[in-house]
Structure formats: structure tokens, C-alpha cells
Design an enzyme around this catalytic site. Structure first.
Site, mmCIF file in Angstrom:
data_model
loop_
_atom_site.group_PDB
_atom_site.id
_atom_site.type_symbol
_atom_site.label_atom_id
_atom_site.label_comp_id
_atom_site.label_asym_id
_atom_site.label_seq_id
_atom_site.Cartn_x
_atom_site.Cartn_y
_atom_site.Cartn_z
ATOM 1 N N PRO A 11 0.797 -1.223 0.000
ATOM 2 C CG PRO A 11 -0.099 -1.068 2.145
ATOM 3 C CD PRO A 11 0.600 -2.007 1.217
ATOM 4 C CG ASN A 12 -0.271 4.383 1.273
ATOM 5 O OD1 ASN A 12 -1.245 4.878 0.713
ATOM 6 N ND2 ASN A 12 -0.326 3.932 2.503
ATOM 7 N NE ARG A 19 2.615 7.848 2.723
ATOM 8 C CZ ARG A 19 3.262 6.827 3.287
ATOM 9 N NH1 ARG A 19 3.989 6.015 2.545
ATOM 10 N NH2 ARG A 19 3.164 6.606 4.577
ATOM 11 C CE1 TYR A 24 8.661 5.114 3.073
ATOM 12 C CE2 TYR A 24 7.269 7.058 3.049
ATOM 13 C CZ TYR A 24 7.644 5.865 3.625
ATOM 14 O OH TYR A 24 7.011 5.429 4.751
ATOM 15 C CG ASN A 75 8.464 -2.040 -0.228
ATOM 16 O OD1 ASN A 75 7.890 -2.055 0.866
ATOM 17 N ND2 ASN A 75 9.126 -0.984 -0.672
ATOM 18 C CB ALA A 78 1.441 -0.070 6.067
ATOM 19 C CD GLU A 99 10.702 -7.663 5.255
ATOM 20 O OE1 GLU A 99 10.088 -6.792 5.889
ATOM 21 O OE2 GLU A 99 11.159 -8.700 5.799
ATOM 22 C CG HIS A 101 11.188 -2.487 4.250
ATOM 23 N ND1 HIS A 101 9.821 -2.364 4.215
ATOM 24 C CD2 HIS A 101 11.453 -3.709 4.773
ATOM 25 C CE1 HIS A 101 9.285 -3.460 4.705
ATOM 26 N NE2 HIS A 101 10.253 -4.298 5.047
ATOM 27 N NE ARG A 108 10.182 5.859 8.486
ATOM 28 C CZ ARG A 108 9.206 5.662 7.616
ATOM 29 N NH1 ARG A 108 9.287 4.724 6.703
ATOM 30 N NH2 ARG A 108 8.120 6.410 7.670
#
Length: 143
Positions: A11-12, A19, A24, A75, A78, A99, A101, A108
Site C-alpha cells: 500500500p501507498n 509522498r 522515500y 516490499n 505497512a 523483503e 524497504h 524510524r
């Protein structure tokens, strides 16, 4: 023909470049897809690239990967931090998983430090920005 690598995005990530570019970066998901496809072609690998804001859609793609993919780069965004469904789908897929990111999730918020996906991943790449996808591809090519 060899089975492709599925590159799945949560998502996103469709908002990359817009964003929170301070976290990012300014690279879009389309830019990442183009770069990954180019490098995969150089390596002689096939790619299926997709993004969804819906957990069930990602689960469906992971389940499809079980029979149609050589491995998975994911990826989960969330969904990383709470999706037991994605964890279970990756476990059932019985494929190599990397995985990825864009940001270093460990620098974070505390809630981002836990990953249900990492429990199923051979390798985790975090904080390398868009290059993390290429690192994941290179890892799988050498595997």
C-alpha cells in the site's frame, strides 16, 4: 522458459515520488519498475511487477507465485508490521523471498521495527532506497 520473479509492492507505494520524498525519495514506482525490468533483462530473468493497496490482492499474487514464479521480491509497506495473512501466504508459497524497504525501518518509529514478512524472507534489504530492488534482484540471480 524459466519462471519469472514476482516483484510485489504494498500500500501507498503507488504514491512514491509524491509522498514523503524526504523519507522515500523522488523516484516513482514506475521508475523502479523500469530499472528492475532493464536489469532483469540484462540478467536473463523474467519479471512480473505489481502493486496493490489491498492485502487480499497481495495474498492472491503470493499464492499464484507458488506455481508460477521462481521467487518473490516484496516490499509489503505497512503490511510488513501486522499482516499475518501475508506471512502465511509467503510460508505456503515455499519460494525464496527477499523483503525490500526503501527506508531504514529500524531508524524510524518503534512500530516499524517488527516485520511479519522477515520471518519468511531469506534476505531483508532496508534503507538502500530504490537500489534495494536491484540488490534483491542481484541476490536472487546469484542464488
Amino acid at each position: 522458459m524459466n519462471k519469472p520473479i514476482f516483484v510485489l509492492n504494498g500500500p501507498n507505494l503507488n504514491l512514491l515520488g509524491v509522498r514523503k520524498p524526504e523519507i522515500y525519495g523522488s523516484t516513482t514506482l514506475s521508475d523502479i519498475e523500469s530499472t528492475v525490468r532493464q536489469r532483469a533483462q540484462e540478467l536473463g530473468l523474467g519479471i512480473e511487477f505489481m502493486q496493490s493497496n489491498h492485502e487480499g490482492t497481495l495474498v492472491d499474487e503470493i499464492q499464484r507465485a507458488r506455481s508460477e514464479a521462481a521467487s518473490i521480491i516484496i516490499n509489503p509497506a505497512a503490511f510488513t508490521h501486522y499482516s499475518v495473512a501475508i506471512h502465511d501466504a509467503l510460508e505456503a508459497a515455499e519460494l525464496p523471498v527477499v523483503e525490500v524497504h526503501l527506508s531504514n525501518v529500524h531508524r524510524r518509529e518503534e512500530f516499524r521495527h517488527r516485520s511479519f514478512v522477515s520471518l519468511q524472507a531469506e534476505t531483508v534489504i532496508a534503507g538502500a532506497g530504490a537500489f534495494g530492488y536491484i540488490m534483491a534482484l542481484e541476490y536472487l540471480a546469484q542464488r
